[in-house]
Write a protein that holds these residues in place. Structure first.
Motif, mmCIF file in Angstrom:
data_model
loop_
_atom_site.group_PDB
_atom_site.id
_atom_site.type_symbol
_atom_site.label_atom_id
_atom_site.label_comp_id
_atom_site.label_asym_id
_atom_site.label_seq_id
_atom_site.Cartn_x
_atom_site.Cartn_y
_atom_site.Cartn_z
ATOM 1 N N LYS A 168 21.969 68.001 29.251
ATOM 2 C CA LYS A 168 21.508 66.943 28.344
ATOM 3 C C LYS A 168 19.989 66.803 28.380
ATOM 4 C CE LYS A 168 25.732 64.176 28.440
ATOM 5 N NZ LYS A 168 26.363 62.934 28.931
ATOM 6 N N LYS A 169 19.420 66.973 29.558
ATOM 7 C CA LYS A 169 17.969 66.846 29.726
ATOM 8 C C LYS A 169 17.227 68.031 29.127
ATOM 9 C CE LYS A 169 14.654 65.779 33.361
ATOM 10 N NZ LYS A 169 14.490 65.544 34.790
ATOM 11 N N ALA A 172 18.981 68.966 24.806
ATOM 12 C CA ALA A 172 19.550 67.886 23.991
ATOM 13 C C ALA A 172 19.705 68.301 22.524
ATOM 14 C CB ALA A 172 18.691 66.635 24.101
ATOM 15 N N ASP A 173 18.786 69.107 22.019
ATOM 16 C CA ASP A 173 18.839 69.525 20.616
ATOM 17 C C ASP A 173 19.986 70.492 20.324
ATOM 18 O OD1 ASP A 173 17.423 71.454 22.196
ATOM 19 O OD2 ASP A 173 16.683 72.365 20.347
ATOM 20 N N LEU A 175 23.122 70.096 21.691
ATOM 21 C CA LEU A 175 24.397 69.447 21.983
ATOM 22 C C LEU A 175 25.124 69.045 20.718
ATOM 23 C CD1 LEU A 175 23.357 67.213 24.990
ATOM 24 C CD2 LEU A 175 24.465 69.447 25.028
#
Length: 176
Positions: A168-169, A172-173, A175
């Motif tokens: 996620k860190k 994120a783009d 996901l």
């Protein structure tokens, strides 16, 4: 989804790899299973002994118009430790090796490129095997979608949750 491609790779326990990859945009299906061994349709209990030659892997269908093979392999290579031979965390044995089983020469070339790109992230050399894909065997049903069905299990909280947080860190783009 458009025209789907297939990728096969393993980086330790297939539960971990599956949980990370299934959160990405452009993933069609993902199956946990075994590959790169020498007996047909091995059961999990035999693969765990390390005597079948198989690695725990995932086989993924993905839409290359949404997520490229390059991005998929980069995320894979940065979501586990590709510098440890036959081990990920507390999981030890050849069945937990880091491996990319390429389906064509283009996938092989892209994986080689990604190895070069991510090597500076790691202090030790990358030991991920790069081999031609031969055969995939589905793992038993209880291994499929394991994390999503067992989020409260200790292994999921201690081992898989941090991988998902890192995903996620860092991505994120990408996901879903």
């Amino acid at each position: 989804m458009g025209n789907l491609s297939v990728a096969t790779f393993g980086g330790g326990c297939f539960w971990c790899v599956e949980a990370v990859i299934q959160r990405l945009k452009g993933i069609g299906t993902i199956k946990s299973g075994f590959s790169d061994g020498f007996i047909k349709n091995p059961p999990y209990r035999e693969v765990c002994t390390g005597r079948t030659g198989h690695a725990e892997v995932v086989q993924v269908t993905f839409d290359p118009d949404i997520i490229s093979y390059h991005d998929l392999i980069t995320i894979f290579m940065t979501s586990h430790d590709p510098t440890t031979l036959n081990r990920q965390g507390g999981d030890n044995g050849t069945q937990y090796r880091s491996v990319i089983l390429y389906h064509d020469n283009s996938q092989k070339e892209i994986a080689e490129q990604v190895f070069e790109e991510v090597q500076p992230i790691y202090a030790d050399p990358i030991v991920t095997q790069l081999k031609p894909f031969e055969k995939f065997y589905d793992a038993e049903d209880y291994h499929q979608n394991y994390y999503n069905q067992n989020k409260e299990a200790g292994y999921c909280q201690v081992v898989i949750d941090p991988k998902i947080q890192k995903l996620k860190k860092m991505y994120a783009d990408k996901l879903a």
